[in-house]
Design a protein around this motif. Structure first.
Motif, short mmCIF file in Angstrom:
data_model
loop_
_atom_site.label_atom_id
_atom_site.label_comp_id
_atom_site.label_asym_id
_atom_site.label_seq_id
_atom_site.Cartn_x
_atom_site.Cartn_y
_atom_site.Cartn_z
N PRO A 1 -5.04 -0.60 -8.80
CA PRO A 1 -5.66 0.24 -7.77
C PRO A 1 -5.22 1.71 -7.91
CG PRO A 1 -4.79 -1.77 -6.81
CD PRO A 1 -4.27 -1.73 -8.22
N LEU A 2 -6.18 2.60 -7.81
CA LEU A 2 -5.94 4.05 -7.79
C LEU A 2 -6.06 4.52 -6.34
CD1 LEU A 2 -5.67 6.90 -9.04
CD2 LEU A 2 -8.17 6.90 -9.33
N THR A 3 -4.95 4.96 -5.74
CA THR A 3 -4.98 5.40 -4.34
C THR A 3 -5.72 6.73 -4.24
OG1 THR A 3 -2.90 4.29 -3.83
CG2 THR A 3 -3.59 6.04 -2.32
N LEU A 4 -6.76 6.73 -3.41
CA LEU A 4 -7.57 7.93 -3.21
C LEU A 4 -7.15 8.71 -1.96
CD1 LEU A 4 -11.04 6.33 -4.01
CD2 LEU A 4 -9.65 7.76 -5.52
N HIS A 5 -6.72 8.01 -0.91
CA HIS A 5 -6.32 8.69 0.34
C HIS A 5 -5.41 7.76 1.13
CE1 HIS A 5 -6.54 11.61 3.57
NE2 HIS A 5 -6.70 10.59 4.42
N SER A 6 -4.38 8.31 1.76
CA SER A 6 -3.45 7.53 2.57
C SER A 6 -3.52 7.99 4.01
CB SER A 6 -2.02 7.70 2.04
OG SER A 6 -1.92 7.19 0.72
N TYR A 7 -3.41 7.04 4.95
CA TYR A 7 -3.40 7.31 6.38
C TYR A 7 -2.02 6.97 6.93
CZ TYR A 7 -8.51 7.56 6.20
OH TYR A 7 -9.80 7.91 5.90
N SER A 8 -1.47 7.85 7.74
CA SER A 8 -0.18 7.59 8.36
C SER A 8 -0.31 7.05 9.78
CB SER A 8 0.66 8.88 8.40
OG SER A 8 -0.03 9.88 9.15
N ALA B 1 -4.30 0.17 12.05
CA ALA B 1 -2.96 -0.08 11.51
C ALA B 1 -2.09 1.15 11.61
CB ALA B 1 -3.07 -0.51 10.05
N GLY B 2 -0.80 0.94 11.42
CA GLY B 2 0.13 2.06 11.43
C GLY B 2 0.00 2.91 10.20
N ALA C 1 0.85 -1.19 0.00
CA ALA C 1 0.00 0.00 0.00
C ALA C 1 0.88 1.23 0.00
CB ALA C 1 -0.91 0.01 1.23
N ALA C 2 0.46 2.25 -0.73
CA ALA C 2 1.23 3.49 -0.78
C ALA C 2 0.81 4.41 0.35
CB ALA C 2 1.02 4.17 -2.13
N ALA C 3 1.72 5.17 0.86
CA ALA C 3 1.42 6.12 1.93
C ALA C 3 2.12 7.43 1.64
CB ALA C 3 1.88 5.59 3.29
N THR C 4 1.46 8.53 1.89
CA THR C 4 2.08 9.85 1.72
C THR C 4 1.88 10.65 2.99
OG1 THR C 4 0.06 10.79 0.79
CG2 THR C 4 1.65 9.87 -0.77
N ALA C 5 2.76 11.58 3.21
CA ALA C 5 2.67 12.45 4.38
C ALA C 5 2.85 13.89 3.96
CB ALA C 5 3.73 12.08 5.41
N ALA C 6 2.15 14.79 4.59
CA ALA C 6 2.27 16.22 4.28
C ALA C 6 2.86 16.93 5.48
CB ALA C 6 0.91 16.81 3.95
N ALA C 7 3.77 17.86 5.21
CA ALA C 7 4.38 18.65 6.30
C ALA C 7 3.89 20.07 6.21
CB ALA C 7 5.90 18.62 6.20
N ALA C 8 3.46 20.64 7.32
CA ALA C 8 2.97 22.03 7.36
C ALA C 8 4.08 22.93 7.87
CB ALA C 8 1.75 22.13 8.27
N LEU C 9 4.30 24.03 7.18
CA LEU C 9 5.31 25.01 7.59
C LEU C 9 4.63 26.23 8.15
CD1 LEU C 9 7.74 24.77 4.56
CD2 LEU C 9 7.89 23.58 6.75
N ALA C 10 5.06 26.70 9.33
CA ALA C 10 4.49 27.89 9.95
C ALA C 10 5.55 28.95 10.08
CB ALA C 10 3.92 27.56 11.33
N CYS C 11 5.19 30.19 9.85
CA CYS C 11 6.13 31.31 9.96
C CYS C 11 5.59 32.30 10.97
CB CYS C 11 6.33 32.00 8.61
SG CYS C 11 7.51 33.35 8.66
#
Length: 599
Positions: free
Chosen positions: A552-559, A508-509, A7-17
């Motif tokens: 399979p087309l990945t629609l959403h990933s959970y970390s 799951a993780g 399964a593919a997983a992606t993560a997003a990082a938020a930058l604050a200034c």
């Protein structure tokens, strides 16, 4: 629903200034930023310890320096003592005062104006010659309260001779209303070209009307570049209601303001002229009130009044109008801050630390132990200041706070006393050392951060008991229902969109929500019997649409885990005007999958 090995997983990082915090204004400290002066008792041991500026009290008043006759020799002794001490000790000298409506030569009052002007010029010239290193020169004192005018009500009768009565010799009121003041400063500019010239007055900041009048004079002088310093006397009767020995001048009443808000507002108005300000004659009485000892009342007045002026960026310094018993003009009101045996009173000790930016000190190495039976009481953190040194801790104005090492909020400190307690006993661990950081403020300066250690013993009422639970591996996916695009219109280019809600639970993780078309023929394309649409269905949860196909087309990933998380899956069917359409219904069964690689 099924489990998948990939399964593919992606993560997003938020930058604050964040914007940088504004830099706090540095506290103005004695000697480095501002000076603290006084007027008398120069040779006493404490004078140089407390003060670094000198103003002569009476020696510079014309009636004291002049002889009792017009032709008699000048009496410079008091002035010489003050001036020479300032020069010998590297202290700045503030001359008080050339012209005033009191303590003037008695022989001046009856001279013709032209002869009075001659004597004024002789007085200016004599001072300029004898004292070439005057830093500040008070040219006119109390122009709104006590001018040298024999016609004012206060100078009637016995006061006439000491008033000088020479306003007319300097031009009287004139067109400006204050010509005599302007001429006094014009002369001073001639005789003292390298000296800063000051206008000094009493009871100004406590009344808006008094400030208004003072500003008129200041702005007239400023227009001719004649004024370098604004002087503000600060006697006790300007700040303390019901004060004994309040001056009374007919036609010029004054009501003291205990609140410093009025004083601060009018001080700001004077500062707006751009002319530096001196507090020239500060004294605050120390008589008992309602059972409160006099020295404590005096301390309260100092704490209330002095910071308004000392903290102001336009105020260059403060002169105390006396400091030691018994040689103080308000000795009867207990205004001295040092006793005749050279013991500083509380006001003196506070003032010394305040102007130097000296904060309380928390003793190093303070450690406490929490054991059974102490009812969550840890102990009291100790600090010292000037009040501690004289054994009068009741005069302290401490406020305590924990500044570090207490992220879980286990401990609390009483702001007024410094007593540490266990605020959250349920989070207290036994046989543990907690390293707290603590500060204390006296209301003006805060101490450096100090380490305080709290150690817990083997607590009988603390039992370590493991508590556990298990969670079964779970992947749960449900959809809100079937999806229909409705009727397609032949010969028209159009995108048909619909949505379906997917509810996800995962322990799951990581997990991935995907869609695919398992059909062997024309994957992703809706079919009507043997006939398929020209374009595949597209899908997305967020972002751009992508075509559904056999893979399979990945629609959403959970970390991480998710519980009852609802995601809307958007589906789109694009029809072009040139696409052939067959009568009947188009359909296809898609597979939506929630999969994980770390069950």
């Amino acid at each position: 629903m099924h489990r998948s090995l990939a399964a593919a997983a992606t993560a997003a990082a938020a930058l604050a200034c964040a914007a940088p915090a504004a830099q706090a204004q540095q506290f103005p400290t004695y000697s480095k930023d501002k000076w603290l002066g006084s007027i008398s008792e120069f040779t006493r041991p404490l004078f140089n310890e407390y003060f670094n500026q000198i103003t002569p009290e009476n020696g510079g008043k014309w009636g004291v320096a002049a002889n009792t006759t017009r032709t008699g020799a000048m009496r410079w002794q008091q002035l010489d003592t003050a001036y020479n001490y300032a020069q010998a000790n590297g202290m700045k000298f503030n001359f008080h005062v050339l012209l005033w409506g009191n303590q003037q030569p008695t022989w001046m009052a009856t001279l013709p104006p032209d002869e009075q002007l001659v004597e004024i010029k002789k007085w200016y010239a004599a001072v300029a010659e004898r004292y070439p290193k005057i830093e500040w020169l008070q040219v006119v004192n109390e122009p709104t309260w006590d001018p040298p005018d024999g016609s004012t009500p206060k100078n009637a009768g016995a006061n006439f001779a000491s008033s000088g009565n020479y306003v007319q010799a300097l031009g009287g009121a004139g067109a400006s209303g204050y010509d005599w003041i302007l001429n006094a400063f014009r002369l001073a500019k001639q005789y003292f070209p390298n000296t800063k010239l000051m206008l000094n007055d009493v009871a100004i900041t406590g009344q808006t009307a008094s400030t208004d009048e003072y500003l008129k004079i200041i702005n007239l002088l400023k227009a001719e570049n004649l004024i370098d310093v604004i002087g503000l006397q600060a006697h006790a009767f300007e700040f303390i209601p019901d004060n004994p020995n309040v001056p009374s001048i007919p036609g010029h009443p004054y009501d003291p303001y205990a609140s410093m808000a009025v004083h601060r507002a009018n001080l700001d108005r004077l500062a707006a002229t751009g002319v530096p300000i001196h507090v020239t004659e500060l004294d605050l009485d120390g008589f008992a009130v309602n059972g409160v000892p006099g020295d404590e009342m005096q301390l309260a007045h100092y704490r209330r009044v002095v910071p308004t002026f000392w903290d102001h960026p336009r105020v260059e310094g403060i002169t105390l109008w006396g400091w030691r018993q018994p040689n103080h003009w308000r000795n009867a009101q207990n205004a001295p801050i040092v006793l005749s045996n050279d013991t500083p009173k509380p006001a003196a000790l506070w003032l010394y630390d305040y102007v130097r930016g000296i904060a309380p000190v928390i003793g190093a190495g303070q450690a406490f132990t929490v054991a059974d039976g102490n009812a969550n009481r840890v102990g009291t953190v100790q600090a010292s200041d000037w009040a501690s040194k004289i054994g009068r801790p009741n005069l302290r104005t401490f406020t305590w706070r924990i500044t570090g090492g207490n992220e879980a909020g286990v401990f609390a400190i009483a702001p007024a006393t410094g007593e540490l307690t266990v605020a959250k006993p349920e989070r207290l661990d036994e046989l543990t050392t907690y390293a707290l950081k603590v500060r204390v403020s006296d209301g003006f300066h805060e101490s450096a951060e100090q380490d305080v250690t709290v150690t817990t013993a083997d607590l009988a009422n603390v039992v370590d008991q493991p508590v556990s639970g298990t969670v079964a591996a779970t992947l749960s996916l449900s959809l809100s229902g079937a999806v229909s695009f409705g009727a397609f219109t032949p010969g028209v280019t159009r995108d048909y969109e619909r949505g379906v809600d997917a509810t996800v639970t995962s322990t799951a993780g990581d997990a991935a929500l995907s869609v695919s078309d398992p059909a062997a023929e024309t994957p992703g394309r809706l079919r009507n019997g043997s006939f398929a649409l020209a374009r595949p269905v597209e899908a997305t949860v967020a972002g751009a649409f992508a075509p559904v196909g056999a893979a399979p087309l990945t629609l959403h990933s959970y970390s991480g885990p998710a519980s009852q998380d609802v995601k809307t899956i958007r589906l789109r069917q694009s029809i072009d005007a040139s696409d052939p359409l067959r009568t009947g219904s188009y359909a296809k069964t898609f597979t939506f999958t929630l999969s994980t690689t770390t069950p």
